[in-house]
Write a protein that holds these residues in place. Structure first.
Motif, PDB file in Angstrom:
ATOM      1  N   LYS A 173       0.869  -1.186   0.000  1.00 30.25           N
ATOM      2  CA  LYS A 173       0.000   0.000   0.000  1.00 30.25           C
ATOM      3  C   LYS A 173       0.901   1.230   0.000  1.00 30.25           C
ATOM      4  CE  LYS A 173      -3.974  -1.853  -0.312  1.00 30.25           C
ATOM      5  NZ  LYS A 173      -3.815  -2.305  -1.715  1.00 30.25           N
ATOM      6  N   LEU A 174       0.684   2.074  -0.953  1.00 32.49           N
ATOM      7  CA  LEU A 174       1.557   3.241  -1.099  1.00 32.49           C
ATOM      8  C   LEU A 174       0.913   4.471  -0.475  1.00 32.49           C
ATOM      9  CD1 LEU A 174       2.655   2.686  -4.803  1.00 32.49           C
ATOM     10  CD2 LEU A 174       3.870   2.003  -2.741  1.00 32.49           C
ATOM     11  N   LYS A 175       1.774   5.415  -0.118  1.00 35.26           N
ATOM     12  CA  LYS A 175       1.277   6.679   0.443  1.00 35.26           C
ATOM     13  C   LYS A 175       1.106   7.691  -0.683  1.00 35.26           C
ATOM     14  CE  LYS A 175       2.995   6.300   5.130  1.00 35.26           C
ATOM     15  NZ  LYS A 175       3.210   4.828   5.095  1.00 35.26           N
ATOM     16  N   LYS A 176       0.333   8.703  -0.390  1.00 39.43           N
ATOM     17  CA  LYS A 176       0.042   9.755  -1.358  1.00 39.43           C
ATOM     18  C   LYS A 176       1.343  10.416  -1.848  1.00 39.43           C
ATOM     19  CE  LYS A 176      -3.217  13.651  -1.244  1.00 39.43           C
ATOM     20  NZ  LYS A 176      -2.593  14.516  -2.077  1.00 39.43           N
ATOM     21  N   VAL A 177       1.401  10.711  -3.095  1.00 37.23           N
ATOM     22  CA  VAL A 177       2.584  11.353  -3.668  1.00 37.23           C
ATOM     23  C   VAL A 177       2.219  12.757  -4.143  1.00 37.23           C
ATOM     24  CG1 VAL A 177       4.226  11.277  -5.567  1.00 37.23           C
ATOM     25  CG2 VAL A 177       3.690   9.195  -4.309  1.00 37.23           C
ATOM     26  N   GLY A 178       2.972  13.722  -3.741  1.00 44.25           N
ATOM     27  CA  GLY A 178       2.715  15.094  -4.157  1.00 44.25           C
ATOM     28  C   GLY A 178       3.370  16.023  -3.175  1.00 44.25           C
ATOM     29  N   PRO A 179       3.220  17.318  -3.256  1.00 44.04           N
ATOM     30  CA  PRO A 179       2.535  18.024  -4.337  1.00 44.04           C
ATOM     31  C   PRO A 179       3.424  18.276  -5.561  1.00 44.04           C
ATOM     32  CG  PRO A 179       3.251  19.584  -2.680  1.00 44.04           C
ATOM     33  CD  PRO A 179       3.667  18.215  -2.208  1.00 44.04           C
ATOM     34  N   LEU A 180       4.737  18.090  -5.402  1.00 37.30           N
ATOM     35  CA  LEU A 180       5.621  18.418  -6.523  1.00 37.30           C
ATOM     36  C   LEU A 180       5.384  17.520  -7.731  1.00 37.30           C
ATOM     37  CD1 LEU A 180       8.891  19.008  -4.520  1.00 37.30           C
ATOM     38  CD2 LEU A 180       7.749  20.668  -5.972  1.00 37.30           C
ATOM     39  N   ILE A 181       4.865  16.316  -7.458  1.00 36.72           N
ATOM     40  CA  ILE A 181       4.763  15.336  -8.522  1.00 36.72           C
ATOM     41  C   ILE A 181       3.318  15.191  -8.999  1.00 36.72           C
ATOM     42  CG2 ILE A 181       5.204  12.853  -8.964  1.00 36.72           C
ATOM     43  CD1 ILE A 181       7.498  13.201  -6.900  1.00 36.72           C
ATOM     44  N   SER A 182       2.406  15.949  -8.366  1.00 37.27           N
ATOM     45  CA  SER A 182       0.986  15.702  -8.638  1.00 37.27           C
ATOM     46  C   SER A 182       0.590  16.002 -10.073  1.00 37.27           C
ATOM     47  CB  SER A 182       0.124  16.501  -7.673  1.00 37.27           C
ATOM     48  OG  SER A 182       0.387  17.864  -7.850  1.00 37.27           O
ATOM     49  N   MET A 183       1.438  16.717 -10.800  1.00 36.98           N
ATOM     50  CA  MET A 183       1.103  16.993 -12.194  1.00 36.98           C
ATOM     51  C   MET A 183       1.031  15.721 -13.030  1.00 36.98           C
ATOM     52  SD  MET A 183       2.961  20.122 -14.003  1.00 36.98           S
ATOM     53  CE  MET A 183       3.777  21.111 -12.806  1.00 36.98           C
ATOM     54  N   VAL A 184       1.871  14.757 -12.715  1.00 40.43           N
ATOM     55  CA  VAL A 184       1.924  13.545 -13.538  1.00 40.43           C
ATOM     56  C   VAL A 184       1.135  12.429 -12.877  1.00 40.43           C
ATOM     57  CG1 VAL A 184       4.104  14.120 -14.643  1.00 40.43           C
ATOM     58  CG2 VAL A 184       4.104  12.871 -12.481  1.00 40.43           C
ATOM     59  N   GLU A 185       0.957  11.347 -13.607  1.00 40.36           N
ATOM     60  CA  GLU A 185       0.039  10.316 -13.139  1.00 40.36           C
ATOM     61  C   GLU A 185       0.376   9.762 -11.758  1.00 40.36           C
ATOM     62  OE1 GLU A 185      -1.454   7.498 -15.903  1.00 40.36           O
ATOM     63  OE2 GLU A 185      -1.419   5.895 -14.431  1.00 40.36           O
ATOM     64  N   VAL A 186       1.652   9.493 -11.475  1.00 36.89           N
ATOM     65  CA  VAL A 186       1.962   8.886 -10.177  1.00 36.89           C
ATOM     66  C   VAL A 186       1.629   9.820  -9.015  1.00 36.89           C
ATOM     67  CG1 VAL A 186       3.700   7.257 -11.008  1.00 36.89           C
ATOM     68  CG2 VAL A 186       4.410   9.522 -10.259  1.00 36.89           C
ATOM     69  N   GLY A 187       1.311  11.070  -9.301  1.00 38.22           N
ATOM     70  CA  GLY A 187       0.828  11.948  -8.247  1.00 38.22           C
ATOM     71  C   GLY A 187      -0.650  11.750  -7.973  1.00 38.22           C
ATOM     72  N   GLY A 188      -1.358  11.134  -8.921  1.00 36.25           N
ATOM     73  CA  GLY A 188      -2.804  11.017  -8.761  1.00 36.25           C
ATOM     74  C   GLY A 188      -3.333   9.601  -8.808  1.00 36.25           C
ATOM     75  N   LEU A 189      -2.554   8.701  -9.359  1.00 34.47           N
ATOM     76  CA  LEU A 189      -3.024   7.319  -9.499  1.00 34.47           C
ATOM     77  C   LEU A 189      -1.818   6.397  -9.333  1.00 34.47           C
ATOM     78  CD1 LEU A 189      -5.309   5.317 -10.270  1.00 34.47           C
ATOM     79  CD2 LEU A 189      -4.672   5.649 -12.647  1.00 34.47           C
ATOM     80  N   LEU A 190      -1.668   5.884  -8.140  1.00 34.19           N
ATOM     81  CA  LEU A 190      -0.537   4.987  -7.883  1.00 34.19           C
ATOM     82  C   LEU A 190      -0.922   3.585  -8.332  1.00 34.19           C
ATOM     83  CD1 LEU A 190       0.328   6.557  -4.465  1.00 34.19           C
ATOM     84  CD2 LEU A 190       1.812   6.557  -6.466  1.00 34.19           C
ATOM     85  N   PRO A 191       0.029   2.831  -8.875  1.00 32.56           N
ATOM     86  CA  PRO A 191      -0.327   1.548  -9.481  1.00 32.56           C
ATOM     87  C   PRO A 191      -0.701   0.473  -8.453  1.00 32.56           C
ATOM     88  CG  PRO A 191       2.045   1.918  -9.616  1.00 32.56           C
ATOM     89  CD  PRO A 191       1.438   3.174  -9.070  1.00 32.56           C
ATOM     90  N   LEU A 192      -1.609  -0.401  -8.844  1.00 32.68           N
ATOM     91  CA  LEU A 192      -1.970  -1.615  -8.092  1.00 32.68           C
ATOM     92  C   LEU A 192      -2.475  -1.324  -6.680  1.00 32.68           C
ATOM     93  CD1 LEU A 192       0.952  -4.001  -9.164  1.00 32.68           C
ATOM     94  CD2 LEU A 192      -1.297  -3.746 -10.208  1.00 32.68           C
ATOM     95  N   GLN A 193      -3.263  -0.255  -6.527  1.00 30.60           N
ATOM     96  CA  GLN A 193      -3.770   0.066  -5.193  1.00 30.60           C
ATOM     97  C   GLN A 193      -5.206  -0.420  -4.966  1.00 30.60           C
ATOM     98  OE1 GLN A 193      -1.510   1.595  -2.714  1.00 30.60           O
ATOM     99  NE2 GLN A 193      -0.411   0.546  -4.357  1.00 30.60           N
TER     100      GLN A 193
END
Ligand code: MOS
Length: 782
Positions: A74-94
């Motif tokens: 289970k991954l933690k939220k990624v951002g805000p610097l990276i939120s522009m790209v997909e891994v900032g909004g949709l982490l894989p296999l969650q």
């Protein structure tokens, strides 16, 4: 600049095949053994996974582990610097939700690649609650919404009352320009290695454009001191100093990046799989998977209204772009940056609107926003010139922006008029044949031109420069070499700033353990990192000279330190006396090292505007019956400030021009609108420019002095080559045929069916014939 012998730093290892790319790494290179991981991607666009049957896959000999949303970390939220790209909004296999066709649904780990690939084919995923995806702007009109930001630019801009000015204009143009989605299609497919270290950190091998940013995303996702990492990142950006985080990233040479090698899903998947598997893995994508695991340039539609007054000056620019973004991430093509800064004009209005489509998240791609925007603006300028009976080049000269029209700042330097002159001379613009004349082969001849433009920015960077007692220097700067030649350029800047021959410089790059550096993004890397090296060298020399003039028994005793300099490895006095640097350094009491930090304000707050400019001219030949077009010649003149390394700089620009030709003629990743999948997801079917398409090309750099803004006199140099060829070719096609195409790529079917403005021409007659053909009925596939 001293004419010292220069080499492409990484050149020999590349051309002799010695250079190691991620996929070449063997356990003896990494120091640990690893298994091979292969992703499985969804065959459904919108829906939910109802079941995953891995029984057949697990029976493939060599298969060791299969990761799905059911057993992934289970991954933690990624951002805000990276939120522009997909891994900032949709982490894989969650979870079990599917947002687009080609989304990762499983990762198969085996002890060899063939077993992993075979097992990946046997993983059976069932879906429920499926819906027909919305994958084009035309389908997504109800999803459009206004945005405040586009990329790192503003989503909305206004100056004066542009809509009223437009209504009052003497000459008006109201057209919509369309750019198809397309992918980077780098030769390198995509591989990453991850190994969890004993201290809970992770060692990663990947090819990224910005290892500090890449490592930040991984650190956040795994909670490796989220706040600490974010804090460290900010500290690194601002003061260039922080301890290395727990994500240790070895950045490898890349086989093409072009904006896509940032915050990559497969790098995160490698770390996830290694964690759950309990052993290091190397993840390997297939070519088809690169179309949904990396970002791409989304579809863009731009309605453009341009008004011109009776004096042939632009009075209004009203730009209303519709930009497609993917199911996740907030990257919006910044289509509005260029049009408002390119020509002098009285008023403007810009509002980006975006629609979220059921597709992989969009992202940075070569000339982000600018290349699409310039296609519209430079096509419009050509149309407006024709409407007024003006030469297209003359119309651009009339509207030259002497200051930045958006903020009124003077340009630090701008040699666009010289680019026009030199480019026009190179192609013979003044003596070109009448558009639509026939050449000896019976082909229609056309010429076109366009202005090219790229903003200059400076990013925070730092570098540590050390002068060693033997007179050599070590330069530690975590810059990313992605094939553009930044290692060579930074070596040159170091050699020149220190007054040392090139061979005495050792450059350390490509790792997160080095002092924070700017990434290789947005044509900013060499200038941003070069300025840190330059500042460090200045500080070191100042310290050395101050000490030197106090040494009683040494040549330069009581000299004014400001009269000293270093040249070719020797300290030189104002009186011309020379002493080898190593002789002096042997007595210097401490290590002579300085860590400089630059670019904290991102170059903003400068009283100057900074941009690179160019002019592209092209000549095409078009078959009057088939509308097959051949670009016969393309030339460009560019003003990019001081050119540090002419050879790689020239490579960048010519490569960009070739890509720009591809953008004009070929580049489109096509969608199956029912399935929501990319259909030409292979190098066989995703058409790009090849050598056979490439005409005789030539380019020059116009001499330019930009030192008023920074002593290095540099500007952004890379993307400007790509910006311009597409509209220049579309304009040349119009010149040849009288057909105005406002859609990229310039498809053969559009070339055939678009009516010609020249009613008496053969091209016009052919289009009329096509118009008479019955519209084919789609064949039902059973
Ligand atoms: Mo560029 S789109 O930052 O490679």
């Amino acid at each position: 600049m001293k004419n010292t012998k220069r080499v492409r730093v990484e050149g020999r290892s590349k051309v002799t095949g010695k250079r190691i790319y991620v996929d070449d790494l063997r356990p003896e290179d990494t120091g640990f053994d690893f298994d091979i991981a292969v992703p499985v991607t969804s065959r459904c666009a919108v829906g939910k996974i109802s079941a995953i049957d891995t029984s057949a896959a697990t029976h493939v000999p060599g298969v060791k582990f299969i990761m799905t949303y059911q057993n992934a970390p289970k991954l933690k939220k990624v951002g805000p610097l990276i939120s522009m790209v997909e891994v900032g909004g949709l982490l894989p296999l969650q979870d079990n939700r599917i947002h687009y066709f080609g989304q990762c649904v499983a990762v198969v780990v085996a002890d060899n690649l063939l077993a992993a690939q075979e097992a990946a084919r046997l993983v059976k995923v069932s879906y429920t609650d499926t819906q027909t995806p919305i994958v084009t702007l035309a389908q997504a009109q109800s999803r459009l919404r206004k945005v405040k930001r586009a990329g790192i630019a503003l989503g909305k801009l206004t100056k004066g009352d542009a809509k009223r000015e437009y209504e009052a204009a003497a000459v008006q143009l109201d057209e919509t320009y369309h750019c198809a989605p397309h992918h980077h299609n780098a030769i390198e497919i995509g591989t990453a290695i991850a190994n969890w270290d004993d201290d809970g950190g992770v060692t990663v091998y990947a090819a990224t454009q910005w290892h500090h940013l890449e490592s930040l995303g991984i650190a956040q996702a795994f909670g490796l001191g989220f706040n600490q990492q974010l804090f460290d990142f900010a500290i690194r950006m601002l003061v260039g100093r922080a301890k290395e985080g727990k994500v240790r990233l070895n950045n490898m040479m890349s086989g093409g990046a072009f904006g896509r090698n940032l915050n990559m899903i497969h790098v995160l998947l490698a770390a996830m799989a290694a964690k759950q598997h309990g052993k290091a893995v190397k993840i390997v994508l297939s070519r088809a998977q690169t179309y949904t695991m990396y970002a791409y340039r989304g579809e863009v539609n731009q309605r453009l209204r341009v008004g011109v007054d009776a004096q042939q000056h632009l009075s209004a620019i009203v730009q209303e772009p519709q930009v497609a973004i993917g199911a996740a991430g907030d990257f919006v093509e910044p289509v509005g940056e260029a049009p408002m800064q390119l020509y002098a004009h009285k008023s403007h209005f810009l509002q980006h609107r975006v629609a979220r489509l059921d597709l992989k998240g969009t992202g940075w791609m070569r000339g982000p926003g600018i290349s699409s925007a310039i296609f519209a603006v430079e096509s419009a300028m050509d149309e407006l010139a024709h409407k007024q009976g003006l030469d297209p080049l003359e119309f651009r000269r009339i509207n030259h922006a002497d200051v930045n029209p958006e903020n009124g700042k003077p340009w630090a330097s701008k040699s666009l008029l010289a680019c026009y002159d030199q480019g026009a001379t190179m192609i013979g613009w003044q003596t070109r044949p009448q558009g639509g004349s026939y050449d000896a082969q019976g082909q229609l001849i056309g010429y076109g031109m366009a202005t090219s433009f790229d903003l200059g920015r400076q990013f925070p960077a730092s570098a540590r420069v050390t002068l060693n007692p033997d007179g050599t220097a070590t330069v530690a700067v975590a810059a990313a070499e992605i094939g553009q030649g930044i290692m060579s350029a930074l070596t040159t800047i170091a050699a020149e700033s220190l007054g040392l021959p090139h061979k005495r410089i050792t450059l350390q790059t490509q790792h997160t353990k080095l002092p924070y550096a700017a990434g290789s993004i947005g044509s900013t890397g060499t200038f941003s990192n070069g300025s840190a090296i330059y500042e460090a060298a200045l500080a070191i020399k100042a310290r050395l000279f101050k000490w030197l003039v106090k040494q009683k028994d040494v040549t330069f005793y009581k000299h004014d330190p400001s009269t000293l300099h270093i040249d070719n490895g020797e300290v030189v006095g104002g009186d011309g006396q020379r002493v080898p640097l190593e002789t002096i350094l042997a007595y210097y009491p401490k290590p002579l090292s300085h860590h400089a930090k630059t670019g904290r304000t991102f170059g903003m707050g400068s009283k100057f505007a900074k941009a690179s400019f160019g002019a592209i001219f092209t000549g095409v030949a078009v078959d009057p019956l088939t509308m097959v077009m051949k670009v016969k010649r393309m030339v460009g003149a560019f003003a990019c400030g001081r050119i540090i390394e002419p050879l790689p700089a020239c490579n960048q620009i010519l490569g960009g021009m070739v890509w720009g030709m591809g953008q004009a003629l070929f580049e489109e990743t096509r969608l199956d609108p029912n399935e929501g999948s990319w259909v030409n997801d292979s190098l066989a079917e995703a058409l790009v420019s090849t050598n056979a398409d490439t005409p005789e090309m030539d380019m020059v750099f116009v001499e330019e002095d930009d030192t008023v803004a920074h002593p290095l006199g540099m500007k952004g140099l890379a993307e400007v080559g790509l910006v311009g060829p597409a509209p220049a070719i579309a304009n040349a096609f119009y010149d040849a045929t009288g057909k105005r195409l406002r859609k990229l790529p310039l498809l053969l079917e559009d070339r055939l069916t678009t009516p010609s403005d020249r009613k008496d021409s053969l091209a016009s007659a052919v289009a009329a014939e096509f118009a008479r053909l019955p519209v084919p009925t789609p064949v039902e596939v059973v």
